[in-house]
Motif scaffolding. Structure first.
Motif, PDB file in Angstrom:
ATOM      1  N   UNK A 193     -27.476 -28.660 -16.886  1.00 41.70           N
ATOM      2  CA  UNK A 193     -26.880 -29.910 -16.438  1.00 41.70           C
ATOM      3  C   UNK A 193     -25.738 -30.292 -17.363  1.00 41.70           C
ATOM      4  N   UNK A 194     -25.515 -31.591 -17.519  1.00 44.60           N
ATOM      5  CA  UNK A 194     -24.420 -32.016 -18.404  1.00 44.60           C
ATOM      6  C   UNK A 194     -24.763 -31.760 -19.866  1.00 44.60           C
ATOM      7  N   UNK A 195     -26.062 -31.756 -20.190  1.00 44.81           N
ATOM      8  CA  UNK A 195     -26.540 -31.541 -21.561  1.00 44.81           C
ATOM      9  C   UNK A 195     -25.869 -32.562 -22.502  1.00 44.81           C
ATOM     10  N   UNK A 196     -26.002 -32.314 -23.803  1.00 42.83           N
ATOM     11  CA  UNK A 196     -25.470 -33.285 -24.783  1.00 42.83           C
ATOM     12  C   UNK A 196     -23.951 -33.390 -24.720  1.00 42.83           C
ATOM     13  N   UNK A 197     -23.288 -32.211 -24.573  1.00 34.99           N
ATOM     14  CA  UNK A 197     -21.809 -32.243 -24.571  1.00 34.99           C
ATOM     15  C   UNK A 197     -21.277 -33.031 -23.389  1.00 34.99           C
ATOM     16  N   UNK A 198     -21.915 -32.869 -22.236  1.00 31.57           N
ATOM     17  CA  UNK A 198     -21.466 -33.573 -21.037  1.00 31.57           C
ATOM     18  C   UNK A 198     -21.623 -35.073 -21.178  1.00 31.57           C
ATOM     19  N   UNK A 199     -22.771 -35.490 -21.741  1.00 30.38           N
ATOM     20  CA  UNK A 199     -23.010 -36.922 -21.951  1.00 30.38           C
ATOM     21  C   UNK A 199     -21.961 -37.482 -22.909  1.00 30.38           C
ATOM     22  N   UNK A 200     -21.666 -36.707 -23.959  1.00 31.89           N
ATOM     23  CA  UNK A 200     -20.661 -37.155 -24.933  1.00 31.89           C
ATOM     24  C   UNK A 200     -19.284 -37.225 -24.287  1.00 31.89           C
ATOM     25  N   UNK A 201     -18.986 -36.274 -23.415  1.00 28.86           N
ATOM     26  CA  UNK A 201     -17.676 -36.246 -22.752  1.00 28.86           C
ATOM     27  C   UNK A 201     -17.500 -37.460 -21.837  1.00 28.86           C
ATOM     28  N   UNK A 202     -18.588 -37.837 -21.129  1.00 34.38           N
ATOM     29  CA  UNK A 202     -18.498 -39.026 -20.265  1.00 34.38           C
ATOM     30  C   UNK A 202     -18.305 -40.286 -21.100  1.00 34.38           C
ATOM     31  N   UNK A 203     -19.015 -40.332 -22.228  1.00 33.67           N
ATOM     32  CA  UNK A 203     -18.907 -41.495 -23.109  1.00 33.67           C
ATOM     33  C   UNK A 203     -17.470 -41.623 -23.636  1.00 33.67           C
ATOM     34  N   UNK A 204     -16.904 -40.503 -24.054  1.00 28.24           N
ATOM     35  CA  UNK A 204     -15.534 -40.505 -24.572  1.00 28.24           C
ATOM     36  C   UNK A 204     -14.549 -40.925 -23.480  1.00 28.24           C
ATOM     37  N   UNK A 205     -14.798 -40.439 -22.257  1.00 28.74           N
ATOM     38  CA  UNK A 205     -13.950 -40.778 -21.119  1.00 28.74           C
ATOM     39  C   UNK A 205     -13.884 -42.292 -20.932  1.00 28.74           C
ATOM     40  N   UNK A 206     -15.046 -42.952 -20.996  1.00 30.24           N
ATOM     41  CA  UNK A 206     -15.068 -44.405 -20.797  1.00 30.24           C
ATOM     42  C   UNK A 206     -14.463 -45.117 -22.003  1.00 30.24           C
ATOM     43  N   UNK A 207     -14.797 -44.666 -23.200  1.00 28.46           N
ATOM     44  CA  UNK A 207     -14.264 -45.331 -24.400  1.00 28.46           C
ATOM     45  C   UNK A 207     -12.744 -45.318 -24.416  1.00 28.46           C
ATOM     46  N   UNK A 208     -12.167 -44.239 -23.919  1.00 33.29           N
ATOM     47  CA  UNK A 208     -10.698 -44.135 -23.931  1.00 33.29           C
ATOM     48  C   UNK A 208     -10.032 -44.949 -22.825  1.00 33.29           C
ATOM     49  N   UNK A 209     -10.811 -45.378 -21.823  1.00 36.17           N
ATOM     50  CA  UNK A 209     -10.205 -46.193 -20.758  1.00 36.17           C
ATOM     51  C   UNK A 209     -10.592 -45.774 -19.359  1.00 36.17           C
ATOM     52  N   UNK A 210     -11.406 -44.764 -19.220  1.00 38.22           N
ATOM     53  CA  UNK A 210     -11.815 -44.324 -17.880  1.00 38.22           C
ATOM     54  C   UNK A 210     -12.866 -45.252 -17.267  1.00 38.22           C
ATOM     55  N   UNK A 211     -13.060 -45.096 -15.970  1.00 35.43           N
ATOM     56  CA  UNK A 211     -14.071 -45.884 -15.262  1.00 35.43           C
ATOM     57  C   UNK A 211     -15.158 -44.957 -14.736  1.00 35.43           C
ATOM     58  N   UNK A 212     -16.392 -45.250 -15.119  1.00 34.53           N
ATOM     59  CA  UNK A 212     -17.530 -44.447 -14.680  1.00 34.53           C
ATOM     60  C   UNK A 212     -18.271 -45.245 -13.607  1.00 34.53           C
ATOM     61  N   UNK A 213     -18.391 -44.640 -12.423  1.00 35.47           N
ATOM     62  CA  UNK A 213     -19.047 -45.315 -11.295  1.00 35.47           C
ATOM     63  C   UNK A 213     -20.346 -44.583 -11.001  1.00 35.47           C
ATOM     64  N   UNK A 214     -21.472 -45.290 -11.144  1.00 43.48           N
ATOM     65  CA  UNK A 214     -22.772 -44.657 -10.914  1.00 43.48           C
ATOM     66  C   UNK A 214     -23.377 -45.196  -9.627  1.00 43.48           C
ATOM     67  N   UNK A 215     -23.736 -44.276  -8.732  1.00 47.34           N
ATOM     68  CA  UNK A 215     -24.327 -44.670  -7.462  1.00 47.34           C
ATOM     69  C   UNK A 215     -25.843 -44.491  -7.512  1.00 47.34           C
ATOM     70  N   UNK A 216     -26.547 -45.551  -7.205  1.00 46.82           N
ATOM     71  CA  UNK A 216     -28.003 -45.532  -7.089  1.00 46.82           C
ATOM     72  C   UNK A 216     -28.655 -44.891  -8.323  1.00 46.82           C
ATOM     73  N   UNK A 217     -29.479 -43.842  -8.143  1.00 41.58           N
ATOM     74  CA  UNK A 217     -30.319 -43.405  -9.270  1.00 41.58           C
ATOM     75  C   UNK A 217     -29.533 -42.901 -10.480  1.00 41.58           C
ATOM     76  N   UNK A 218     -28.277 -42.471 -10.297  1.00 38.17           N
ATOM     77  CA  UNK A 218     -27.519 -42.013 -11.468  1.00 38.17           C
ATOM     78  C   UNK A 218     -27.252 -43.167 -12.430  1.00 38.17           C
ATOM     79  N   UNK A 219     -27.412 -44.422 -11.965  1.00 34.86           N
ATOM     80  CA  UNK A 219     -27.250 -45.568 -12.861  1.00 34.86           C
ATOM     81  C   UNK A 219     -28.200 -45.452 -14.049  1.00 34.86           C
ATOM     82  N   UNK A 220     -29.396 -44.904 -13.811  1.00 33.00           N
ATOM     83  CA  UNK A 220     -30.372 -44.795 -14.908  1.00 33.00           C
ATOM     84  C   UNK A 220     -29.873 -43.845 -15.995  1.00 33.00           C
TER      85      UNK A 220
END
Ligand SMILES: [Zn+2]
Length: 840
Positions: A676-703
């Motif tokens: 899956x995304x594993x640790x690197x993927x989670x970190x990459x999403x976090x960096x994406x948002x910190x820099x200014x990106x928008x993360x949209x989670x639908x239903x269960x992915x919100x968790x």
């Protein structure tokens, strides 16, 4: 379509009947393979080639091309009947149409139609592409019917016109056969594919039959409800490996009380004959009244029940695609409706004892069941036509001649109103228009009960197999109230005079001018905005403004002339905008959001639906697989990343959560499709948002997002044992003053299918959070349509939350805003989040 060559025709007419039969090759001879043998599969193009050859060689077979599939294959049906009936097709179709809609016919005329008419038996195979047996069986059966010279078969073909679709999803049939052939002889032989077996919707292609969003659904709907009007429809499927061998009708509970009882009488009689013929031929493991209910209208022949067609389902135990399986006796299990323990019962008098099960077994069972339905249709020709006639007449007589629904043209979402009317017309429903553009649907028509079903709310019946125990849960979802799902208002009314046949209103889009204002809130508006963004300049008002002497709400979009011209090309009926002298000075430039959608290797239908919806509305999303996300640098390429409704386990590791107690083995995939995304993927999403990106989670992915980003939000229902919901429409109260919710009404119906609603906590000064929508405090008001238990638990909880995070944003939508493309009323939540991603 007849494409018989001159030589073939000359041969056919020159030779006698038996010589002609001998000249028609079997599928195995024609394809040079042993059809039905272990590990042997004909792919869709081979099947089509074989049927074309049958069409050319046999006067009993005529192919009809129904249209192109999503990926460009030819979808076809084979009409198979006596030579005389095939030659007389147009007249027989006319009779079937009149039987389906007998308005204005005298008793004598209908009697004559029953005397002259033939039963139209519609059989669809292989809608689910891994359920491959019927696509192979269809070739052998068609050959047998085309060449048979025995009196019984010839009589059946005299009384029945068989309309056979060897595959209703050709694209998926090709994908699965290719995947299977590629992995033959490896440890992945017969295993699942890491992607959907339809370009967009996978298994949900059998959930689309009231909304008609996919090309295949649309093509088959045209054939059934505009051209052929079959009285009987059989859909052939496969089920799991460790239960009964075949499930035939009668269906399991519950049954919708609004469906004509003669539907079930036809269905039960045919199902009984299937079981009878299977048993006679020493086939064990035949069950009825098992698992599959008759309550929900989303599947192929299900929708047909409300349109007076007797729809049947067979489900045969699967193998590993075309590879045999060995099932140990102790592995055989019941556990579902109709078979609690695996053992002899009245509906299951001869359990299969276990052993080896192969593709040929599937095809043999299906062939016997198919012959049995053909037999029943021939035996009961006049009865089945009379029953179809009675169903149509009773449906019409259910309502007063003046009973109608009005679909007002002038409403918050006028384009949605036009779309709803157009959908009914596609279904074969008669719709009329008033001079002011309002649509009227008279209910005293053959499909009146269908309209009433889709236009009113559902209350799922709480039936219990054992008194005092849990209810029988819905097979699929529990709500399909179209006006609520589409955000369109309709009203029950009396039919006025002076109506004309429905005609789509043309968009009202003035193009003379320098600027044009488009109010927010209609999902269809996104088509115009996205086309406009690619053609000229588009501005958005972030607060209420006045322009052209009129007030416009926050979220209004202003297009310049070039943008307006580009947008007009994508306009749909009912859309309008207004010319204004100039956009207000406060409006900010809007740009096209660059959108990525996460796609796990555990194929996600919600991912496919999300992609479909965004493409349809002009967002041009890109797909992000695990590797791409893990590689990071997302902010340089994307404004918004959408996580579809996928569990946190699958996002994180690629593997679904192991159900407590359930013995579900998750077969492995080739290495490039694991993880899956594993640790690197989670970190990459976090960096994406910190820099200014928008993360949209639908239903269960919100968790997943809540956990990985440590947000001050939690799922309030995670540990609520008393709460349950099954695919239902819930009332949510919306705060419309946020970029995500611009233009939405104060009250919306959201589609909810899991125990998910948010508690939020006040964050620190570094973060902003806004609750965008929440469930009402009065819990008795929560359920709009469907089924819910313990609504107290969801009252006052948040349904949607927006947060700032670093320089970026997070949007948590705790429901299914684009569920199966069936909920346009809540598409604006998703679209709004994407447009917000480009805001400063
Ligand atoms: Zn299936």
């Amino acid at each position: 379509m007849k494409t018989r060559s001159l030589i073939a025709a000359a041969l056919v007419y020159a030779l006698g009947a038996s010589a002609r039969a001998a000249s028609i090759q079997t599928p195995s001879e024609f394809l040079g393979m042993s059809v039905g043998a272990d590990k042997t599969i004909a792919d869709y193009r081979q099947i089509l080639a074989y049927f074309k050859a049958l069409d050319a060689a046999s006067p009993r077979v005529e192919l009809e091309m129904l249209g192109k599939t999503t990926l460009g294959e030819e979808l076809f049906l084979a009409a198979i009947s006596s030579e005389k009936n095939i030659a007389n097709k147009k007249r027989l179709q006319e009779i079937a149409r009149k039987i389906a809609d007998p308005r204005g016919l005298s008793e004598a005329e209908t009697k004559a139609l029953v005397r002259e008419g033939k039963v139209f038996l519609f059989i669809t195979c292989n809608i689910h592409s891994t359920e491959i047996g019927a696509s192979q069986m269809a070739m052998e059966w068609a050959h047998a019917l085309a060449t048979a010279e025995d009196a019984e078969t010839k009589r059946r073909l005299e009384d029945v016109v068989l309309l056979l679709l060897p595959s209703i999803n050709p694209d998926g049939q090709l994908m699965e056969t290719e995947w299977y052939r590629k992995n033959l002889g490896t440890r992945y032989e017969g295993g699942r594919m890491p992607w959907l077996y339809h370009h967009y919707v996978g298994h949900d292609n059998n959930r689309d039959w009231f909304m008609l969003t996919q090309k295949e659904t649309q093509a088959v709907t045209r054939a059934v409800y505009h051209e052929w009007f079959p009285q009987i429809w059989l859909d052939e499927h496969q089920m799991g490996q460790t239960g009964p061998r075949i499930s035939v009708p009668p269906y399991a509970e519950p049954v919708d009380p609004d469906i004509h009882p003669l539907v079930w009488r036809d269905v039960n009689l045919i199902g009984a004959n299937m079981a009878f013929r299977l048993e006679q031929q020493k086939k064990s493991g035949v069950i009825y009244s098992y698992v599959f209910d008759a309550y929900w209208p989303g599947g192929t022949k299900n929708t047909a029940w409300w349109k007076n067609i007797s729809g049947l389902l067979t489900e045969v135990a699967s193998v590993r695609f075309a590879t045999p399986v060995r099932i140990e006796a102790g592995e055989l299990s019941g556990g579902g409706k109709g078979l609690v323990e695996y053992g002899t019962q009245t509906n299951f008098p001869n359990p299969w004892p276990g052993g080896t099960w192969r593709l040929r077994d599937i095809m043999d069972y299906e062939r016997i069941a198919s012959d049995a339905i053909l037999e029943s249709c021939a035996e009961r020709r006049a009865d089945f036509l009379r029953n179809a006639l009675a169903r149509a007449r009773d449906a019409i007589a259910t309502f007063d001649a003046k009973d109608a629904f009005r679909i007002p043209a002038a409403q918050r979402d006028a384009a949605g109103s036009a779309r709803l009317a157009a959908l009914l017309v596609e279904h074969g429903v008669e719709v009329r228009t008033a001079t002011n553009g309002d649509g009227y649907v008279p209910l005293a028509q053959p499909y009146g009960r269908f309209v009433e079903e889709l236009f009113t709310t559902q209350r799922y019946p709480e039936t219990r197999l054992v008194p005092g125990k849990d209810i029988v849960r819905p097979y699929d979802v529990a709500a399909w109230t179209l006006p609520l799902m589409m955000g369109v208002s309709v009203e029950r009314t009396t039919l006025p005079a002076g109506l004309s046949p429905w005609k789509a209103s043309t968009p009202s889009l003035p193009l003379e001018g320098t600027a044009f204002a488009l109010a927010p809130g209609s999902p269809e508006g996104a088509r115009l905005v996205n086309a406009g963004l690619r053609g000229g300049q588009v501005l958005i008002a972030r607060a209420a403004v006045s322009a052209g002497g009129r007030e416009w709400p926050a979220g209004t979009v202003f297009l310049d002339g070039a943008a307006a011209r580009a947008a007009a090309a994508k306009a749909v009926p009912g859309q309008s905008w207004n010319a204004v002298p100039a956009p207000p000075g406060s409006a900010e430039p809007l740009r096209a959001p660059k959108v990525g959608i996460y796609k796990p290797w555990a194929a996600s239908m919600d991912e496919g639906w999300t992609r479909f919806v965004l493409e349809q509305y002009g967002f041009e999303p890109k797909t992000l697989d695990n590797k791409t996300v893990r590689a990071g640098a997302l902010y340089a390429a994307y404004d918004a990343v959408v996580l579809p409704d996928v569990t946190k386990e699958v996002i994180g590791t690629g593997k679904p959560r192991r159900d407590e107690g359930a013995m579900r083995y998750f077969p492995e995939l080739p290495a490039e499709y694991t993880g899956g995304l594993e640790k690197e993927g989670a970190a990459a999403l976090k960096e994406f948002v910190e820099k200014g990106g928008t993360l949209v989670a639908l239903s269960s992915s919100a968790e997943y997002v809540i956990e990985e980003l440590g947000l001050p939000v939690r799922n309030a229902l995670a540990r609520s044992a008393d709460f349950a919901v099954a695919g239902s429409l819930l009332r949510a109260e919306v705060r419309g003053d946020h970029p995500v919710t611009y233009g939405l009404p104060a009250d919306v119906a959201v589609f909810q299918d899991e125990a998910l609603a948010f508690d939020t906590a006040p964050p620190g000064p570094e973060m902003e959070r806004r609750v965008l929508a929440s469930y009402p405090a009065a819990y008795t008001d929560v359920l709009l349509s469907g089924w819910i238990r313990g609504p107290e638990a969801i009252a006052r909880k948040a349904a949607a939350v927006a947060l700032s995070y670093g320089k970026g944003k997070v949007v948590l939508l705790g429901f299914r805003p684009q569920h199966r493309a069936q909920t346009p009323g809540t598409f604006p939540f998703l679209f709004g989040a994407l447009y917000w991603s480009t805001a400063k």
